[in-house]
Design a protein around this motif. Structure first.
Motif, PDB file in Angstrom:
ATOM      1  N   ILE A 122      66.779 -30.154 -57.986  1.00 53.73           N
ATOM      2  CA  ILE A 122      67.389 -30.519 -56.708  1.00 53.73           C
ATOM      3  C   ILE A 122      67.113 -29.442 -55.662  1.00 53.73           C
ATOM      4  N   LEU A 123      67.204 -28.173 -56.051  1.00 53.99           N
ATOM      5  CA  LEU A 123      66.886 -27.087 -55.130  1.00 53.99           C
ATOM      6  C   LEU A 123      65.423 -27.125 -54.717  1.00 53.99           C
ATOM      7  N   ASP A 124      64.536 -27.431 -55.656  1.00 50.33           N
ATOM      8  CA  ASP A 124      63.102 -27.519 -55.337  1.00 50.33           C
ATOM      9  C   ASP A 124      62.846 -28.624 -54.319  1.00 50.33           C
ATOM     10  N   ILE A 125      63.486 -29.771 -54.505  1.00 42.54           N
ATOM     11  CA  ILE A 125      63.290 -30.885 -53.581  1.00 42.54           C
ATOM     12  C   ILE A 125      63.841 -30.537 -52.198  1.00 42.54           C
ATOM     13  N   SER A 126      64.986 -29.866 -52.151  1.00 42.86           N
ATOM     14  CA  SER A 126      65.552 -29.450 -50.865  1.00 42.86           C
ATOM     15  C   SER A 126      64.612 -28.480 -50.152  1.00 42.86           C
ATOM     16  N   TRP A 127      64.030 -27.566 -50.913  1.00 44.77           N
ATOM     17  CA  TRP A 127      63.064 -26.609 -50.348  1.00 44.77           C
ATOM     18  C   TRP A 127      61.839 -27.335 -49.810  1.00 44.77           C
ATOM     19  N   LEU A 128      61.379 -28.352 -50.535  1.00 42.24           N
ATOM     20  CA  LEU A 128      60.221 -29.122 -50.090  1.00 42.24           C
ATOM     21  C   LEU A 128      60.525 -29.889 -48.802  1.00 42.24           C
ATOM     22  N   LEU A 129      61.740 -30.386 -48.672  1.00 43.76           N
ATOM     23  CA  LEU A 129      62.120 -31.085 -47.439  1.00 43.76           C
ATOM     24  C   LEU A 129      62.082 -30.134 -46.246  1.00 43.76           C
ATOM     25  N   LEU A 130      62.537 -28.913 -46.438  1.00 43.10           N
ATOM     26  CA  LEU A 130      62.478 -27.923 -45.360  1.00 43.10           C
ATOM     27  C   LEU A 130      61.032 -27.608 -44.982  1.00 43.10           C
ATOM     28  N   ILE A 131      60.174 -27.493 -45.995  1.00 47.66           N
ATOM     29  CA  ILE A 131      58.755 -27.243 -45.724  1.00 47.66           C
ATOM     30  C   ILE A 131      58.136 -28.427 -44.984  1.00 47.66           C
ATOM     31  N   ALA A 132      58.547 -29.650 -45.359  1.00 41.81           N
ATOM     32  CA  ALA A 132      58.038 -30.840 -44.678  1.00 41.81           C
ATOM     33  C   ALA A 132      58.421 -30.830 -43.205  1.00 41.81           C
ATOM     34  N   LEU A 133      59.635 -30.394 -42.885  1.00 45.21           N
ATOM     35  CA  LEU A 133      60.052 -30.279 -41.488  1.00 45.21           C
ATOM     36  C   LEU A 133      59.196 -29.263 -40.748  1.00 45.21           C
ATOM     37  N   LEU A 134      58.912 -28.129 -41.394  1.00 43.61           N
ATOM     38  CA  LEU A 134      58.087 -27.102 -40.771  1.00 43.61           C
ATOM     39  C   LEU A 134      56.661 -27.594 -40.561  1.00 43.61           C
ATOM     40  N   LEU A 135      56.141 -28.353 -41.531  1.00 49.35           N
ATOM     41  CA  LEU A 135      54.807 -28.940 -41.375  1.00 49.35           C
ATOM     42  C   LEU A 135      54.760 -29.910 -40.200  1.00 49.35           C
ATOM     43  N   ALA A 136      55.792 -30.752 -40.099  1.00 51.26           N
ATOM     44  CA  ALA A 136      55.831 -31.717 -38.996  1.00 51.26           C
ATOM     45  C   ALA A 136      55.925 -31.002 -37.654  1.00 51.26           C
ATOM     46  N   GLU A 137      56.727 -29.937 -37.598  1.00 47.24           N
ATOM     47  CA  GLU A 137      56.840 -29.139 -36.382  1.00 47.24           C
ATOM     48  C   GLU A 137      55.491 -28.536 -35.995  1.00 47.24           C
ATOM     49  N   ALA A 138      54.803 -27.980 -37.002  1.00 49.30           N
ATOM     50  CA  ALA A 138      53.508 -27.360 -36.743  1.00 49.30           C
ATOM     51  C   ALA A 138      52.481 -28.396 -36.309  1.00 49.30           C
ATOM     52  N   TRP A 139      52.501 -29.564 -36.930  1.00 49.02           N
ATOM     53  CA  TRP A 139      51.503 -30.606 -36.613  1.00 49.02           C
ATOM     54  C   TRP A 139      51.693 -31.126 -35.198  1.00 49.02           C
ATOM     55  N   ARG A 140      52.941 -31.374 -34.819  1.00 50.31           N
ATOM     56  CA  ARG A 140      53.202 -31.934 -33.491  1.00 50.31           C
ATOM     57  C   ARG A 140      53.129 -30.888 -32.387  1.00 50.31           C
ATOM     58  N   GLY A 141      53.309 -29.622 -32.747  1.00 43.86           N
ATOM     59  CA  GLY A 141      53.222 -28.581 -31.725  1.00 43.86           C
ATOM     60  C   GLY A 141      54.343 -28.639 -30.704  1.00 43.86           C
ATOM     61  N   TYR A 142      55.553 -28.963 -31.154  1.00 47.81           N
ATOM     62  CA  TYR A 142      56.686 -29.080 -30.239  1.00 47.81           C
ATOM     63  C   TYR A 142      56.931 -27.770 -29.491  1.00 47.81           C
ATOM     64  N   GLY A 143      57.476 -27.892 -28.304  1.00 45.04           N
ATOM     65  CA  GLY A 143      57.806 -26.718 -27.517  1.00 45.04           C
ATOM     66  C   GLY A 143      58.485 -27.117 -26.230  1.00 45.04           C
ATOM     67  N   VAL A 144      58.299 -26.310 -25.179  1.00 43.70           N
ATOM     68  CA  VAL A 144      58.900 -26.556 -23.877  1.00 43.70           C
ATOM     69  C   VAL A 144      57.854 -27.161 -22.952  1.00 43.70           C
ATOM     70  N   GLN A 145      58.268 -28.152 -22.190  1.00 48.03           N
ATOM     71  CA  GLN A 145      57.385 -28.777 -21.209  1.00 48.03           C
ATOM     72  C   GLN A 145      58.054 -28.798 -19.842  1.00 48.03           C
ATOM     73  N   LEU A 146      57.290 -28.431 -18.828  1.00 47.86           N
ATOM     74  CA  LEU A 146      57.720 -28.634 -17.448  1.00 47.86           C
ATOM     75  C   LEU A 146      57.143 -29.958 -16.982  1.00 47.86           C
ATOM     76  N   ARG A 147      58.014 -30.881 -16.583  1.00 46.28           N
ATOM     77  CA  ARG A 147      57.594 -32.210 -16.150  1.00 46.28           C
ATOM     78  C   ARG A 147      58.060 -32.445 -14.716  1.00 46.28           C
ATOM     79  N   PRO A 148      57.514 -33.464 -14.056  1.00 46.04           N
ATOM     80  CA  PRO A 148      57.947 -33.724 -12.671  1.00 46.04           C
ATOM     81  C   PRO A 148      59.450 -33.929 -12.525  1.00 46.04           C
ATOM     82  N   HIS A 149      60.110 -34.458 -13.561  1.00 40.77           N
ATOM     83  CA  HIS A 149      61.549 -34.728 -13.453  1.00 40.77           C
ATOM     84  C   HIS A 149      62.412 -33.568 -13.943  1.00 40.77           C
ATOM     85  N   GLY A 150      61.821 -32.591 -14.659  1.00 40.02           N
ATOM     86  CA  GLY A 150      62.621 -31.486 -15.152  1.00 40.02           C
ATOM     87  C   GLY A 150      61.976 -30.776 -16.326  1.00 40.02           C
TER      88      GLY A 150
END
Length: 252
Positions: free
Chosen positions: A117-145
């Protein structure tokens, strides 16, 4: 040197992540079905994981003072940080051995032990980090804000919600850029935002980000052009201490 390596990692981060996933899948399969091969892969993968860890930790200090122009949105976005891809790959490689070890145990009558169960929980956290890295989320300045997104939610701050008065500039290595709201009721949150009153600065010079935001708070007539290359050059020329041009390692 680290800045150049970080920039190269960002440019090829999808390739880094794909290669890491392929290596992890191969290592998991070897651990489960060909233990002798897994033993041969163990040392090279440990060395690779350590190299990625060191590179990821060193790249945490790289705070570039520039935006990526995103005319298709339109927006000026903070660049994807190299450390996310490096640390995601670093954690994924040793975790793949744990996945491989779980495969034989899943055939037993009671495979759900505390360790599994701990291994699976750790893998879920890694999956979140992978998704974050793949999408490249961050801050954006847009015309509305200003919009900040991550895998679990987003924070949208209209320009009208920010005070016109200049607040104190953040520290050069500030972990976040804290925001004061003149009209807090205009701020919109979706899901679980990373922060409610701060923008992440793990991938951008916090003073550069603060100066750019304050510029558009004071100049509403320039907001509609955000996302264009011409407006980006005009923004760089208008910021204190800047003389235009894309300067990946520049400072305010």
């Amino acid at each position: 040197m680290i800045g150049k390596v970080s920039d190269a990692t960002v440019r090829h981060q999808h390739s880094v992540l794909i290669l890491s996933v392929l290596l992890a899948v191969g290592n998991a399969a070897a651990t489960a079905f060909v233990p002798s091969l897994a033993q041969l892969l163990f040392l090279p993968l440990v060395v690779l994981a350590l190299v990625l860890l060191v590179l990821g930790l060193l790249s945490l200090q790289n705070r570039p003072a520039y935006f990526e122009v995103q005319p298709q949105i339109p927006a000026f976005g903070t660049p994807a940080p190299a450390w996310r891809a490096c640390l995601a790959a670093c954690f994924l490689l040793p975790a793949s051995a744990e996945v491989g070890a779980l495969i034989p145990s899943s055939k037993q009558d009671n495979p759900w032990t505390t360790d599994s169960i701990l291994d699976i929980s750790w893998l879920l956290l890694i999956a979140l980090l992978l998704a974050e890295a793949w999408r490249g989320y961050g801050v954006q300045l847009r015309p509305h804000g200003v919009q900040q997104s991550w895998i679990l939610g987003s924070l949208t701050v209209p320009w009208e919600a920010l005070p016109v008065a200049q607040t104190t500039l953040p520290a050069e290595r500030a972990a976040a850029l804290w925001l004061a709201y003149a009209e807090p009721e205009l701020v919109r949150r979706r899901g679980i935002p990373w922060r409610r009153h701060a923008l992440r600065t793990d991938n951008v010079d916090p003073r550069f980000l603060a100066a750019a935001i304050h510029h558009y708070v004071r100049h509403p007539d320039h907001r509609a052009a955000i996302g264009s290359h011409a407006e980006y050059q005009r923004l760089l020329a208008a910021l204190p201490g800047r003389h235009g041009g894309n300067q990946p390692n520049g400072n305010l």
